[in-house]
Design a protein around this motif. Structure first.
Motif, mmCIF file in Angstrom:
data_model
loop_
_atom_site.group_PDB
_atom_site.id
_atom_site.type_symbol
_atom_site.label_atom_id
_atom_site.label_comp_id
_atom_site.label_asym_id
_atom_site.label_seq_id
_atom_site.Cartn_x
_atom_site.Cartn_y
_atom_site.Cartn_z
ATOM 1 N N GLU A 230 5.942 16.813 -8.964
ATOM 2 C CA GLU A 230 5.564 18.001 -8.208
ATOM 3 C C GLU A 230 5.554 17.769 -6.707
ATOM 4 N N GLY A 231 5.646 16.514 -6.285
ATOM 5 C CA GLY A 231 5.621 16.244 -4.860
ATOM 6 C C GLY A 231 5.582 14.764 -4.569
ATOM 7 N N ALA A 232 5.403 14.442 -3.282
ATOM 8 C CA ALA A 232 5.437 13.051 -2.844
ATOM 9 C C ALA A 232 4.314 12.229 -3.453
ATOM 10 N N GLU A 233 3.144 12.835 -3.689
ATOM 11 C CA GLU A 233 2.027 12.076 -4.273
ATOM 12 C C GLU A 233 2.362 11.637 -5.688
ATOM 13 N N ASP A 234 3.012 12.507 -6.443
ATOM 14 C CA ASP A 234 3.446 12.132 -7.792
ATOM 15 C C ASP A 234 4.433 10.964 -7.732
ATOM 16 N N VAL A 235 5.333 11.011 -6.763
ATOM 17 C CA VAL A 235 6.318 9.948 -6.615
ATOM 18 C C VAL A 235 5.623 8.627 -6.318
ATOM 19 N N ALA A 236 4.635 8.649 -5.406
ATOM 20 C CA ALA A 236 3.918 7.422 -5.038
ATOM 21 C C ALA A 236 3.178 6.835 -6.235
ATOM 22 N N ARG A 237 2.537 7.691 -7.019
ATOM 23 C CA ARG A 237 1.828 7.180 -8.201
ATOM 24 C C ARG A 237 2.802 6.578 -9.205
ATOM 25 N N GLY A 238 3.913 7.264 -9.417
ATOM 26 C CA GLY A 238 4.910 6.738 -10.349
ATOM 27 C C GLY A 238 5.511 5.433 -9.855
ATOM 28 N N TRP A 239 5.706 5.340 -8.548
ATOM 29 C CA TRP A 239 6.264 4.119 -7.939
ATOM 30 C C TRP A 239 5.379 2.925 -8.267
ATOM 31 N N GLU A 240 4.071 3.077 -8.108
ATOM 32 C CA GLU A 240 3.149 1.965 -8.386
ATOM 33 C C GLU A 240 3.169 1.588 -9.861
ATOM 34 N N GLN A 241 3.232 2.578 -10.725
ATOM 35 C CA GLN A 241 3.283 2.293 -12.163
ATOM 36 C C GLN A 241 4.559 1.540 -12.532
ATOM 37 N N ILE A 242 5.668 1.957 -11.948
ATOM 38 C CA ILE A 242 6.942 1.293 -12.239
ATOM 39 C C ILE A 242 6.922 -0.138 -11.724
ATOM 40 N N LYS A 243 6.386 -0.357 -10.524
ATOM 41 C CA LYS A 243 6.315 -1.714 -9.968
ATOM 42 C C LYS A 243 5.452 -2.613 -10.846
ATOM 43 N N GLU A 244 4.356 -2.065 -11.352
ATOM 44 C CA GLU A 244 3.485 -2.868 -12.226
ATOM 45 C C GLU A 244 4.207 -3.218 -13.522
ATOM 46 N N GLN A 245 4.976 -2.264 -14.066
ATOM 47 C CA GLN A 245 5.743 -2.549 -15.278
ATOM 48 C C GLN A 245 6.810 -3.608 -15.012
ATOM 49 N N GLU A 246 7.421 -3.553 -13.836
ATOM 50 C CA GLU A 246 8.408 -4.567 -13.467
ATOM 51 C C GLU A 246 7.783 -5.953 -13.430
ATOM 52 N N ARG A 247 6.569 -6.037 -12.916
ATOM 53 C CA ARG A 247 5.871 -7.331 -12.877
ATOM 54 C C ARG A 247 5.648 -7.862 -14.285
ATOM 55 N N ARG A 248 5.232 -6.988 -15.186
ATOM 56 C CA ARG A 248 5.003 -7.424 -16.579
ATOM 57 C C ARG A 248 6.307 -7.844 -17.238
ATOM 58 N N ASP A 249 7.366 -7.040 -17.015
ATOM 59 C CA ASP A 249 8.655 -7.374 -17.618
ATOM 60 C C ASP A 249 9.192 -8.695 -17.089
ATOM 61 N N GLY A 250 8.836 -9.020 -15.855
ATOM 62 C CA GLY A 250 9.289 -10.276 -15.260
ATOM 63 C C GLY A 250 8.421 -11.464 -15.610
ATOM 64 N N GLY A 251 7.397 -11.227 -16.429
ATOM 65 C CA GLY A 251 6.530 -12.326 -16.850
ATOM 66 C C GLY A 251 5.374 -12.585 -15.920
ATOM 67 N N ALA A 252 5.217 -11.765 -14.879
ATOM 68 C CA ALA A 252 4.110 -11.967 -13.947
ATOM 69 C C ALA A 252 2.852 -11.325 -14.515
ATOM 70 N N ALA A 253 1.732 -11.901 -14.155
ATOM 71 C CA ALA A 253 0.459 -11.349 -14.606
ATOM 72 C C ALA A 253 0.181 -10.036 -13.891
ATOM 73 N N ALA A 254 -0.479 -9.140 -14.573
ATOM 74 C CA ALA A 254 -0.833 -7.868 -13.942
ATOM 75 C C ALA A 254 -1.782 -8.126 -12.776
ATOM 76 N N ARG A 255 -1.714 -7.266 -11.777
ATOM 77 C CA ARG A 255 -2.611 -7.420 -10.638
ATOM 78 C C ARG A 255 -4.054 -7.224 -11.088
ATOM 79 N N GLU A 256 -4.877 -8.185 -10.713
ATOM 80 C CA GLU A 256 -6.292 -8.084 -11.055
ATOM 81 C C GLU A 256 -7.060 -7.279 -10.019
ATOM 82 N N HIS A 257 -6.450 -7.122 -8.846
ATOM 83 C CA HIS A 257 -7.142 -6.423 -7.768
ATOM 84 C C HIS A 257 -6.108 -5.647 -6.951
ATOM 85 N N PRO A 258 -6.479 -4.485 -6.405
ATOM 86 C CA PRO A 258 -5.514 -3.699 -5.625
ATOM 87 C C PRO A 258 -4.903 -4.439 -4.450
ATOM 88 N N LEU A 259 -5.598 -5.469 -3.935
ATOM 89 C CA LEU A 259 -5.102 -6.153 -2.750
ATOM 90 C C LEU A 259 -4.211 -7.344 -3.074
#
Length: 339
Positions: A230-259
């Motif tokens: 629906e807009g740029a905010e939706d894109v930003a949220r989806g972007w973060e979800q996709i990046k986190e999935q990429e980390r998991r697919d690459g064998g990296a541990a999920a981020r434990e903290h936002p920073l």
């Protein structure tokens, strides 16, 4: 009885396109020609034409533009000149001068292939390869990833400065931005060229580009897939979800903290803005405000800056860019120049 038509076509092609990839009109003209000439029939384009079954004859060797014009204008029937890699400087002007007044042939500039957007990047890659190869530049040949990294940082900062006031700018400002972006591009090409020489795990600029394309497609399912936003905010949220999935697919541990994952080497003001952005997206913006207020109350000098960053972001202002503008105004005022 009508005399046969006299036509002279100058076939122009792009050196950045595979030689045999010519337009339909170019192939029609070549196959209908009575004479097809080239300065060197072994050059890529005339070679590809000959390989397709069209006879290509060698023109006079070492001819001046005037001599070449007289040679081409003296041939009967339909003539096609397959342009040389150097563009045949002076030939078009010589043809205009030597065009006969009686029974002149029709002249045509026939575009056989043309550049597509981004094709000049091939030139940049070729130049970088030449500089780095034997017989090229001794300084370029000695560079490593480590020796080049400071230049990447420096050029990135210079590009940011050039781009700061670009919106709505004209003339020299835009030309300067083009130059600085080119310097950043050079660093990417340079690192890719150095990496291509690695004995065990080489990669080159095509690998870099392929990885970028795959990432852009993967992270924009609303453009290249069936996802609706629906807009740029939706894109930003989806972007973060996709990046986190990429980390998991690459064998990296999920981020434990936002920073997690914010580069420690970022300039402090930009890093503070990144921290604020991450905490805000994680729904912890108020917590960060509280922590900054408590640190300031305890006498932490840096907390004053952090709270200023948070205040500016709350107004939709990029703190790093705002400070750059202020410093330029100070420099202009101190130097007696208009700010």
């Amino acid at each position: 009885m009508d005399r046969p038509a006299r036509e002279l076509s100058l076939l122009l092609t792009s050196p950045r396109v595979a030689p045999g990839l010519l337009s339909a009109a170019a192939w029609d003209a070549l196959r209908a020609a009575d004479h097809v000439l080239a300065a060197d029939p072994t050059d890529p384009t005339p070679g590809a034409v000959a390989a397709a079954g069209v006879e290509v004859r060698a023109a006079l060797t070492g001819a001046t533009p005037a001599q070449r014009a007289e040679e081409l204008l003296g041939l009967p029937g339909r003539v096609v000149w397959v342009g040389s890699p150097d563009g045949d400087p002076g030939l078009a002007e010589a043809l205009a001068v030597h065009l006969p007044e009686e029974d002149p042939p029709s002249l045509e500039l026939l575009v056989g292939s043309w550049d597509t957007p981004g094709s000049r990047l091939l030139d940049a890659v070729a130049v970088m390869d030449r500089l780095r190869s034997p017989g090229g530049c001794p300084w370029d040949a000695e560079q490593t990833h480590a020796s080049l990294t400071p230049y990447l940082v420096e050029e990135a900062h210079e590009a940011v400065e050039a781009l700061d006031d670009l919106d709505g700018a004209t003339g020299p400002d835009r030309e300067h931005a083009v130059e600085e972006l080119g310097d950043v591009l050079l660093q990417v090409l340079f690192h890719a060229r150095v990496a291509a020489e690695h004995d065990e795990e080489p990669f080159d600029v095509d690998d870099v580009a392929a990885g970028l394309v795959a990432k852009l497609v993967r992270r924009h399912p609303h453009v290249f897939g069936g996802v609706e936003v629906e807009g740029a905010e939706d894109v930003a949220r989806g972007w973060e979800q996709i990046k986190e999935q990429e980390r998991r697919d690459g064998g990296a541990a999920a981020r434990e903290h936002p920073l997690d994952g914010i580069p420690a080497g970022m300039p402090s003001l930009a890093r503070a803005a990144k921290v604020a952005s991450r905490m805000g997206r994680a729904g912890q913006g108020e917590r960060l405000e509280d922590v900054a207020a408590r640190l300031e109350a305890d006498g932490d000098a840096g907390a004053v800056l952090l709270r200023a960053v948070l205040a500016l972001r709350g107004r939709g202002v990029d703190p790093d860019r705002a400070l750059r503008h202020t410093l330029r105004a100070v420099e202009a005022a101190v130097g007696g120049r208009a700010g």
